[in-house]
Structures are given as structure tokens and as C-alpha cells.
Write an enzyme that holds these catalytic residues in place. Sequence first.
Site, PDB file in Angstrom:
ATOM      1  N   SER A  51      17.006 -42.298  38.085  1.00 25.53           N
ATOM      2  CA  SER A  51      18.399 -42.566  37.718  1.00 25.53           C
ATOM      3  C   SER A  51      19.113 -41.410  37.025  1.00 25.53           C
ATOM      4  O   SER A  51      20.324 -41.305  37.112  1.00 25.53           O
ATOM      5  CB  SER A  51      18.515 -43.820  36.866  1.00 25.53           C
ATOM      6  OG  SER A  51      18.071 -43.587  35.564  1.00 25.53           O
ATOM      7  N   LYS A  95      21.057 -43.317  29.828  1.00 26.81           N
ATOM      8  CA  LYS A  95      22.203 -43.189  30.745  1.00 26.81           C
ATOM      9  C   LYS A  95      23.243 -42.279  30.121  1.00 26.81           C
ATOM     10  O   LYS A  95      23.224 -41.996  28.931  1.00 26.81           O
ATOM     11  CB  LYS A  95      22.847 -44.563  31.015  1.00 26.81           C
ATOM     12  CG  LYS A  95      21.920 -45.599  31.610  1.00 26.81           C
ATOM     13  CD  LYS A  95      21.515 -45.262  33.015  1.00 26.81           C
ATOM     14  CE  LYS A  95      20.545 -46.310  33.558  1.00 26.81           C
ATOM     15  NZ  LYS A  95      19.916 -45.897  34.783  1.00 26.81           N
TER      16      LYS A  95
END
Length: 178
Positions: A51, A95
Amino acid sequence: MVGLIGRLWNLPYKSIVKEASGKTLAVTKFFCVLHITNTYLCTFALAYGPSMIPTFNLTGDMFLAERLSIKFGKVGPGDIVLLRSPESPRKVMVKRLLGLESHSVTYVVDPMNSDRCDTIVVPKGHVWVEGDNIYNSRDSRQFGPVPYSLLEGRVFCKIWPPKEFGSLMKSGMKDPDL
């Protein structure tokens, strides 16, 4: 019997007990300082998976995340953050923060199948986070805005692998105008 215990207490055992209790106290203090530092100041963490490619490697990178920026509201778009997953609270995710409350965020809804974009205004008390690899990331595009209270730290330094050691301050932002 009391005299025997008194005599034994005055033998070298007394110095052994003193030394052992002193060392135990020192170790206890060390772990208390370590706990306070890890909980409130700074923590080590590991990022692995696809990710956050290219910022972090697929096989795993170790980094430092400081916790004070979150407490004092000093995070902004472009920062890499450590957060609890809104879907499974036992999981911690890494993130990139793209929007704070009242920010307008435009994102690609399904990058694998179309170029369709959508715009959302991040609600009060929430943030918008996405992985750097939009083709293989589970992020706000799937689970929506994340409550600010789930943020745990701001990543500031990559420490492993050694050849990539260095600062991660707002590097690799998707939109330089943020």
C-alpha cells in the site's frame, strides 16, 4: 530462633539483597521510561505490504513515528501517519494524510477499472488517508474518512533498511499544492 535470623541477616546476604534490590529498581525505572517514551513521545514501527510503495518497501521497512504532533494537532496534508484501522482496531496502518476536516479531497474511486473521480468534504473530527500505491491500498477510498482519534503518530524517519535511512517529512506527496 530470632537471634539466628538476626545473625543470618547481618551476614553477606544483606549486601546481596541490597544489590539485587538496587538492580531491580534500576531495571524497573528503565522500563518505566521506555513505556512513557513509547506511549507518549516516539515509537518504532514496521511497514510492510504494497500500500505504501514506493515510500516503503514491500518486504518491510522500520521507521520512527513521533506522537506529539497528533496530540497538538500539528499534522497536515502530505504527512505519513500511523493509525488504527477503522475496520479492525487491533491492526495499525501506515498511510499518507491527504485531508483534514473541512478540506475538499478529490480521489480516484476505482483506479483499477476506471478514471472516475469523486470529491468529498472531510467531516469535522475526521481525516482522509490514502496509501501511496493507489492500485493496491485499502484506505479512505474504501472505508471513508477516519476519525482523528485513530491517529497514533506522524512518521518522520526511516531507519531500516540502512541504505534508505533518513527523513520522511512530506516526501512523495501526490499533489505538491497541498
